[in-house]
Scaffold this active site. Structure first.
Site, mmCIF file in Angstrom:
data_model
loop_
_atom_site.group_PDB
_atom_site.id
_atom_site.type_symbol
_atom_site.label_atom_id
_atom_site.label_comp_id
_atom_site.label_asym_id
_atom_site.label_seq_id
_atom_site.Cartn_x
_atom_site.Cartn_y
_atom_site.Cartn_z
ATOM 1 C CG ASP A 1 40.587 38.288 42.165
ATOM 2 O OD1 ASP A 1 41.884 38.665 42.139
ATOM 3 O OD2 ASP A 1 39.852 38.671 40.916
ATOM 4 C CG ASP B 1 42.832 42.746 36.627
ATOM 5 O OD1 ASP B 1 42.736 41.685 36.321
ATOM 6 O OD2 ASP B 1 42.397 43.481 37.354
#
Length: 717
Positions: free
Chosen positions: A454, A524
């Site tokens: 990430d 997301d």
């Protein structure tokens, strides 16, 4: 159709050569003469006779420099050691090398007044029909030179009109498409973010000539930059109506002092030219990506269950073991442990602290990660882990030891986003540390099969304590080079480990980074309705096999929208299926549906992940949207159709299929059916039709209800 950059055919001047770069369908041609400027004469569909490229009259400077007679946007701007701000480039020589499917043409240019060499490289991928261009510059000036503009590619089109489709958005709304006509002047799309540089816009484009972009018709040039740092795309329509396109690293705040005898290499720009619309462009990029652009593009991607939306930072060993057991029972192949598993002095119980302290949290996981790896393996599935190794919380042991390792301006207040800062990958010691995060995690926990990498913020207050004062402007470039150094080391040691590229969603989706990763997390936002639009734009350049798409809880945690479970599954199944929705929170009926859906996905996974994509109805143009995937041998296909908005009288648009063999007969079956829903597809169930019929008359069935969805499998007899 194709176009020449002039309308008269003249005999080549004495000593002139024509340099042709060709793929199976695209061609780019130049006129070259010793001591004179390199000139682009052609870009378009490949000609049947290679000799006819000679007929094109010299048209446009192939790589214009700042200074001299040039008045438009420059591909290269150099300030020499004596202060001269101009450059001139003339042709010197060229060479061609063939390695398997790739034909590489190198064109060497020189400045007649200064010891500066520029090398243009064109890699023509024959089967996938994609060309890759980049530039190298080197010099022998003793005191060095400074680079102010350094494009990777420069192309010129000549048409009546130009329509640009760009891809933009923000967190949770990535890859939104917008088309506009280009008129006189310069249109610039750029990122100055340094890291997570695709958060607001993506370094890719569609350029349609003489009319708006269409799926199955029209001349389209498409480009995609392979670079995860700051980037720039420039589109300049000049006073004569010609369009000049330059792309590469963003030179903003990045002037580069290049020492003597040092090679400066730009990132690669991918492009292809289609005379049959954007669908052809898509399939070319997908074929290229599966062979060259994505790590191990020939292997099947795994399904997974993630714990993030179920637990966020609040979990312990027993909670995770139950989720692992649920993942195995549901039929998933991997369990992914997300953020929150590390930090002891500063436990990672929120995003405020602990980032950088990559030790297993003893309170949450007293038996370590190895216990969870074993638990997963004993259940017959694999184990994955979340890492964010480039980032650090100020509240961490690492920051206490190495405050000089972060990117920030001296004498300024520290700026944090998501309560974190960025480690300075310009510094080789930091590169070693970031590699060690991955290496130690893997070494201490044998059996980890998957890493979610990430990256949750971009650069602000950007400065490197490592770089010398006179080299501070190198930060945006050297950071990315440092990232590549780390990823090279990771992949050299762990070539078989599956890796997902995440950046707070789609903030780092580019082929410069994807060559190290198996898949990416585009957003997301897992709301299935929003995902249709996000995934629609993404798949113009990136294949579904690499696009992780998860089924989530309702109401959705971001949009609060409630969408039926079948619709959520059908959208996720059109890419690489995963799930954040937790089985423990599902009814027995929904859990059984989900288990069946996962098995249905396995039956079509190879079609979706390895097949060719055809778009049938756009969500931007219709209340109903549809797409399909077809295997290379055209034996199987799967059609996805979604109704985005309820219609009183029914939505009856015919789905005219594409990509089938007109001479084969296909039997139709609806899969992933919800027993609670009446299927208006039923009259077609089990029927057989020729590919010719399906591509002319099409599939005709009515859809009525908002969030109705259908998945149709076609199998040749």
């Amino acid at each position: 159709m194709f176009f020449l950059l002039a309308i008269l055919a003249l005999a080549p001047a004495s000593g002139q050569q024509t340099i042709v770069i060709e793929t199976s369908g695209t061609a780019l041609a130049f006129k070259a003469e010793q001591g004179k400027k390199l000139v682009q004469t052609y870009i378009g569909e490949r000609l049947m006779s290679k000799a006819e490229y000679e007929s094109a009259v010299a048209g446009f400077d192939a790589f214009p420099t700042f200074g001299g007679k040039a008045i438009g946007e420059a591909a290269l701007r150099v300030v020499h050691q004596d202060g001269n701000t101009s450059s001139e480039l003339v042709y010197d020589s060229h060479s061609v090398k063939t390695e398997g499917d790739i034909v590489t043409t190198q064109i060497n240019l020189l400045d007649p007044a200064y010891p500066v060499q520029v090398r243009l490289f064109f890699k023509a991928y024959q089967k996938s029909d994609v060309i890759e261009q980049y530039m190298e510059i080197e010099h022998a000036e003793k005191k060095g030179v400074t680079l102010y503009d350094f494009a990777s590619s420069y192309l010129t089109l000549s048409a009546q009109k130009y329509f640009l489709t760009e891809f933009h958005g923000d967190w949770a709304q990535e890859m939104q498409m917008q088309e506009q006509e280009l008129i006189y002047g310069t249109k610039k799309i750029e990122s100055r973010l340094g890291v997570r540089s695709n958060q607001y816009a993506h370094a890719c484009f569609l350029l349609s000539e003489n009319g708006k972009a269409a799926e199955q018709s029209g001349n389209v040039l498409a480009g995609q930059l392979e670079w995860p740092g700051s980037w720039e795309l420039r589109f300049e329509v000049d006073q004569l109506g010609d369009l000049h396109i330059a792309g590469g690293m963003n030179p903003y705040a990045s002037h580069y002092k290049l020492p003597q005898k040092t090679v400066f290499k730009t990132p690669q720009m991918l492009f292809t030219y289609s005379t049959s619309g954007t669908g052809t462009v898509t399939r070319r990029f997908h074929r290229w990506a599966k062979e060259y652009g994505i790590h191990m593009g020939d292997r099947t991607r795994m399904t997974l269950l993630n714990n993030w939306e179920a637990t966020y930072f609040k979990f312990d060993e027993e909670v995770l073991k139950r989720i692992i057991s649920d993942a195995a029972d549901m039929g998933f192949e991997l369990f992914l442990l997300d953020d929150g598993w590390f930090g002891n002095k500063y436990p990672r119980n929120s995003d405020h602290q602990g980032l950088g302290d990559w030790e297993t949290n003893h309170e949450k996981l007293p038996n370590g990660l190895g216990c969870l790896v074993k638990e997963a393996n004993d259940k017959g599935i694999q184990f994955g882990i979340w890492l964010e190794p480039e980032m650090i919380n100020p509240k961490s042991e690492l920051y206490e030891k190495h405050p000089d390792w972060v990117i920030t301006q001296p004498n300024r207040e520290i700026d944090t986003q998501r309560h974190q800062m960025i480690l300075d990958l310009c510094n080789p010691k930091v590169q070693d540390y970031v590699f060690s995060v991955v290496d130690q995690t893997m070494q201490q926990n044998p059996g980890i099969a998957y890493i979610k990498w990430d990256c949750n913020r971009f650069m602000t207050n950007a400065a490197s304590a490592y770089l010398k004062p006179e080299l501070k402007s190198h930060l945006f470039i050297e950071y990315t080079r440092g990232l590549y150094n780390v990823l090279d080391r990771v992949r050299e040691k762990y070539p078989d480990t599956h890796m997902m590229l995440c950046s707070g969603g789609g903030g780092r989706i580019d082929y410069g980074t994807l060559r190290y990763f198996d898949e990416f997390w585009i957003s997301d936002n897992t709301d299935a309705l929003d995902r249709i639009f996000i995934q629609w734009g993404t798949t113009y350049f990136f294949p579904a096999m690499a696009l992780a798409s998860h089924v989530s809880v309702v109401p959705n945690h971001i949009t609060k929208r409630i969408i039926p479970l079948k619709f959520r599954f059908d959208v996720a199944m059109s890419a690489k299926l995963g799930m954040d929705l937790q089985p423990k929170d599902m009814t027995a009926e929904d859990k059984q549906f989900a288990k069946n859906a996962i098995q249905e996905y396995y039956g079509i996974r190879d079609i979706v992940q390895k097949g060719d994509l055809y778009r049938l109805l756009s969500p931007y143009e219709s209340r109903r949207t549809a797409m399909m995937y077809v295997t290379e041998n055209k034996q199987k296909a799967v059609v996805f159709s979604y109704l985005l908005k309820k219609t009183i009288n029914g939505e009856k648009t015919s789905l005219v299929l594409q990509g089938l063999d007109p001479h084969k007969n296909y039997t139709l079956h609806e899969i992933n059916k919800d027993p609670k829903q009446y299927s208006w597809f039923s009259p077609l169930e089990g029927k057989t039709f020729s590919g010719d019929y399906l591509m002319k008359y099409g599939l005709r069935f009515t859809m009525y209800n908002e969030f109705d969805s259908k998945v149709i499998l076609l199998e040749a007899n």
